[in-house]
Design a protein around this motif. Structure first.
Motif, PDB file in Angstrom:
ATOM      1  N   ARG A  53       0.840  -1.199   0.000  1.00  0.00           N
ATOM      2  CA  ARG A  53       0.000   0.000   0.000  1.00  0.00           C
ATOM      3  C   ARG A  53       0.876   1.250   0.000  1.00  0.00           C
ATOM      4  NH1 ARG A  53      -3.416  -1.529   5.103  1.00  0.00           N
ATOM      5  NH2 ARG A  53      -3.289  -3.747   4.719  1.00  0.00           N
ATOM      6  N   MET A  54       0.718   2.070  -0.983  1.00  0.00           N
ATOM      7  CA  MET A  54       1.503   3.272  -1.150  1.00  0.00           C
ATOM      8  C   MET A  54       1.482   4.144   0.104  1.00  0.00           C
ATOM      9  SD  MET A  54       3.462   3.895  -3.392  1.00  0.00           S
ATOM     10  CE  MET A  54       4.263   5.478  -3.556  1.00  0.00           C
TER      11      MET A  54
ATOM     12  N   VAL B 223       3.852   8.520   7.764  1.00  0.00           N
ATOM     13  CA  VAL B 223       4.287   7.868   8.994  1.00  0.00           C
ATOM     14  C   VAL B 223       3.098   7.811   9.941  1.00  0.00           C
ATOM     15  CG1 VAL B 223       5.842   7.975  10.965  1.00  0.00           C
ATOM     16  CG2 VAL B 223       6.657   8.603   8.699  1.00  0.00           C
ATOM     17  N   LYS B 224       2.791   6.615  10.399  1.00  0.00           N
ATOM     18  CA  LYS B 224       1.672   6.430  11.318  1.00  0.00           C
ATOM     19  C   LYS B 224       2.181   6.590  12.741  1.00  0.00           C
ATOM     20  CE  LYS B 224      -0.783   5.138   7.758  1.00  0.00           C
ATOM     21  NZ  LYS B 224      -1.831   5.990   7.208  1.00  0.00           N
ATOM     22  N   THR B 225       1.553   7.486  13.475  1.00  0.00           N
ATOM     23  CA  THR B 225       1.994   7.733  14.846  1.00  0.00           C
ATOM     24  C   THR B 225       0.826   7.558  15.813  1.00  0.00           C
ATOM     25  OG1 THR B 225       1.456  10.071  14.659  1.00  0.00           O
ATOM     26  CG2 THR B 225       3.711   9.429  14.081  1.00  0.00           C
TER      27      THR B 225
ATOM     28  N   PRO C 282     -11.325  -6.531  12.558  1.00  0.00           N
ATOM     29  CA  PRO C 282     -11.650  -6.509  11.131  1.00  0.00           C
ATOM     30  C   PRO C 282     -10.747  -5.536  10.348  1.00  0.00           C
ATOM     31  CG  PRO C 282     -13.604  -6.076  12.491  1.00  0.00           C
ATOM     32  CD  PRO C 282     -12.426  -6.036  13.397  1.00  0.00           C
ATOM     33  N   PRO C 283     -10.754  -5.640   9.016  1.00  0.00           N
ATOM     34  CA  PRO C 283      -9.950  -4.742   8.184  1.00  0.00           C
ATOM     35  C   PRO C 283     -10.283  -3.273   8.436  1.00  0.00           C
ATOM     36  CG  PRO C 283     -10.871  -6.513   6.842  1.00  0.00           C
ATOM     37  CD  PRO C 283     -11.490  -6.633   8.207  1.00  0.00           C
ATOM     38  N   GLY C 284      -9.240  -2.453   8.419  1.00  0.00           N
ATOM     39  CA  GLY C 284      -9.432  -1.006   8.491  1.00  0.00           C
ATOM     40  C   GLY C 284      -9.625  -0.447   9.884  1.00  0.00           C
ATOM     41  N   THR C 285      -9.470  -1.288  10.913  1.00  0.00           N
ATOM     42  CA  THR C 285      -9.715  -0.812  12.278  1.00  0.00           C
ATOM     43  C   THR C 285      -8.460  -0.247  12.940  1.00  0.00           C
ATOM     44  OG1 THR C 285      -9.570  -3.116  13.001  1.00  0.00           O
ATOM     45  CG2 THR C 285     -11.775  -2.194  12.745  1.00  0.00           C
ATOM     46  N   GLY C 286      -7.371  -0.144  12.169  1.00  0.00           N
ATOM     47  CA  GLY C 286      -6.186   0.549  12.685  1.00  0.00           C
ATOM     48  C   GLY C 286      -5.098  -0.351  13.258  1.00  0.00           C
TER      49      GLY C 286
ATOM     50  N   GLY D 134      -3.523 -13.650   8.114  1.00  0.00           N
ATOM     51  CA  GLY D 134      -4.901 -14.049   7.846  1.00  0.00           C
ATOM     52  C   GLY D 134      -5.522 -13.522   6.578  1.00  0.00           C
ATOM     53  N   TYR D 135      -4.886 -12.507   5.957  1.00  0.00           N
ATOM     54  CA  TYR D 135      -5.484 -12.004   4.712  1.00  0.00           C
ATOM     55  C   TYR D 135      -5.232 -12.974   3.560  1.00  0.00           C
ATOM     56  CZ  TYR D 135      -6.645  -7.545   6.804  1.00  0.00           C
ATOM     57  OH  TYR D 135      -7.193  -6.578   7.601  1.00  0.00           O
ATOM     58  N   LEU D 136      -3.977 -13.427   3.458  1.00  0.00           N
ATOM     59  CA  LEU D 136      -3.633 -14.361   2.391  1.00  0.00           C
ATOM     60  C   LEU D 136      -3.387 -15.734   2.997  1.00  0.00           C
ATOM     61  CD1 LEU D 136      -1.003 -12.075   0.587  1.00  0.00           C
ATOM     62  CD2 LEU D 136      -3.366 -12.498  -0.116  1.00  0.00           C
TER      63      LEU D 136
ATOM     64  N   SER E 193     -14.489   0.073   9.806  1.00  0.00           N
ATOM     65  CA  SER E 193     -13.284   0.453   9.073  1.00  0.00           C
ATOM     66  C   SER E 193     -13.140   1.960   8.971  1.00  0.00           C
ATOM     67  CB  SER E 193     -13.323  -0.154   7.670  1.00  0.00           C
ATOM     68  OG  SER E 193     -12.252   0.372   6.900  1.00  0.00           O
ATOM     69  N   TYR E 194     -11.951   2.434   9.313  1.00  0.00           N
ATOM     70  CA  TYR E 194     -11.648   3.857   9.180  1.00  0.00           C
ATOM     71  C   TYR E 194     -11.605   4.250   7.710  1.00  0.00           C
ATOM     72  CZ  TYR E 194      -9.361   8.281  10.421  1.00  0.00           C
ATOM     73  OH  TYR E 194      -9.056   9.590  10.614  1.00  0.00           O
ATOM     74  N   ARG E 195     -11.201   3.286   6.868  1.00  0.00           N
ATOM     75  CA  ARG E 195     -11.133   3.556   5.426  1.00  0.00           C
ATOM     76  C   ARG E 195     -12.507   3.886   4.856  1.00  0.00           C
ATOM     77  NH1 ARG E 195      -8.095  -1.323   5.373  1.00  0.00           N
ATOM     78  NH2 ARG E 195      -5.878  -0.890   5.283  1.00  0.00           N
TER      79      ARG E 195
HETATM   80  P1  ADP Z   1      -5.932  -2.535   9.528  1.00  0.00           P
HETATM   81  O1  ADP Z   1      -4.482  -2.849   9.696  1.00  0.00           O
HETATM   82  O2  ADP Z   1      -6.723  -2.814  10.770  1.00  0.00           O
HETATM   83  O3  ADP Z   1      -6.557  -3.137   8.313  1.00  0.00           O
HETATM   84  P2  ADP Z   1      -4.968   0.148   9.067  1.00  0.00           P
HETATM   85  O4  ADP Z   1      -4.180   0.397  10.296  1.00  0.00           O
HETATM   86  O5  ADP Z   1      -4.194  -0.177   7.826  1.00  0.00           O
HETATM   87  O6  ADP Z   1      -6.080  -0.970   9.327  1.00  0.00           O
HETATM   88  O7  ADP Z   1      -5.915   1.425   8.826  1.00  0.00           O
HETATM   89  C1  ADP Z   1      -6.425   1.776   7.542  1.00  0.00           C
HETATM   90  C2  ADP Z   1      -6.183   3.249   7.290  1.00  0.00           C
HETATM   91  O8  ADP Z   1      -6.974   4.018   8.178  1.00  0.00           O
HETATM   92  C3  ADP Z   1      -4.758   3.681   7.526  1.00  0.00           C
HETATM   93  O9  ADP Z   1      -4.450   4.734   6.627  1.00  0.00           O
HETATM   94  C4  ADP Z   1      -4.773   4.174   8.967  1.00  0.00           C
HETATM   95  O10 ADP Z   1      -3.772   5.148   9.205  1.00  0.00           O
HETATM   96  C5  ADP Z   1      -6.162   4.773   9.068  1.00  0.00           C
HETATM   97  N1  ADP Z   1      -6.745   4.619  10.397  1.00  0.00           N
HETATM   98  C6  ADP Z   1      -7.350   3.522  10.900  1.00  0.00           C
HETATM   99  N2  ADP Z   1      -7.875   3.737  12.108  1.00  0.00           N
HETATM  100  C7  ADP Z   1      -7.577   5.028  12.410  1.00  0.00           C
HETATM  101  C8  ADP Z   1      -7.846   5.868  13.532  1.00  0.00           C
HETATM  102  N3  ADP Z   1      -8.574   5.418  14.578  1.00  0.00           N
HETATM  103  N4  ADP Z   1      -7.376   7.142  13.501  1.00  0.00           N
HETATM  104  C9  ADP Z   1      -6.684   7.597  12.434  1.00  0.00           C
HETATM  105  N5  ADP Z   1      -6.411   6.859  11.333  1.00  0.00           N
HETATM  106  C10 ADP Z   1      -6.846   5.600  11.311  1.00  0.00           C
END
Ligand code: ADP
Length: 189
Positions: free
Chosen positions: A1-2, A8-10, A47-51, A110-112, A176-178
């Protein structure tokens, strides 16, 4: 994922309000990095997208800032790397290298489906790190599904035996945050 390469995730960039099932204090406690000194295993499940990847990266960033050696890879990457090393006769060196980091993050369990023999290779790595080095694992699947994920219930049981001893399990139950922008498109019931 680009996005992973460019952003940078903080912890500061994580919106805890969006994920109320997640105990912020548990994450902030992990950020004190005692789990690394204790060579514990942290499971981030949900689940996917939960951070999960975001939090794993953010904790890895904290570890780097504290001067710890950190390795970060997806499970698929680790299995590919170990399989290649095995073919080339350098599996021992590769395992030793990956066992050396104070923290190893294994993302996307678990994804693949894991390729045949991959569970066995991953087990060798887990065994090499057992009680010696900390790990953070992220997965969208429950432990009961690991037999399926690794295509081998015996290896899955052996993996879980080590990975659940001295472990911290954090379950995120949220959306999912996405997909948050699309919430308005989802009819309410
Ligand atoms: P997962 O690993 O659970 O599939 P990710 O950590 O890759 O999910 O999150 C998907 C996208 O959403 C990423 O760009 C991530 O930075 C963002 N994201 C997810 N949850 C949050 C949150 N609670 N606050 C800010 N950004 C989030």
């Amino acid at each position: 994922r680009m996005s992973r390469l460019t952003t940078v995730k903080t912890l500061a960039g994580f919106d805890f309000a969006f994920q109320p099932s997640l105990d912020r204090n548990r994450i902030l406690a992990l950020a004190e990095l005692k789990f690394i000194d204790r060579a514990e295993v942290v499971h981030l499940l949900g689940p996917p997208g939960t951070g999960k990847s975001h939090l794993a990266t953010a904790l890895a960033v904290e570890a780097v800032k504290a001067g710890k050696s950190v390795a970060f890879a997806t499970l698929a990457d680790i299995v590919t790397t170990l399989a290649k090393a095995e073919r080339e006769g350098s599996l021992r060196e590769r395992l030793r290298f990956l066992a050396r980091a104070s923290l190893l993050v294994v993302d996307e369990i678990g994804y693949l489906p894991v390729v045949p023999g991959g569970g066995n290779l991953f087990f060798q790595l887990v065994n090499a790190r057992y009680e010696k080095g900390a790990m953070i694992l992220t997965s969208n699947r429950g432990f009961a599904e690991w037999g399926e994920v690794f295509g081998d219930p015996v290896v899955a049981t052996a993996l879980l035996d080590r990975l659940l001893h001295h472990a911290v399990v954090i379950q995120i139950e949220g959306s999912s945050y996405r997909l948050r922008q699309h919430a308005a498109l989802v009819p309410e019931n």
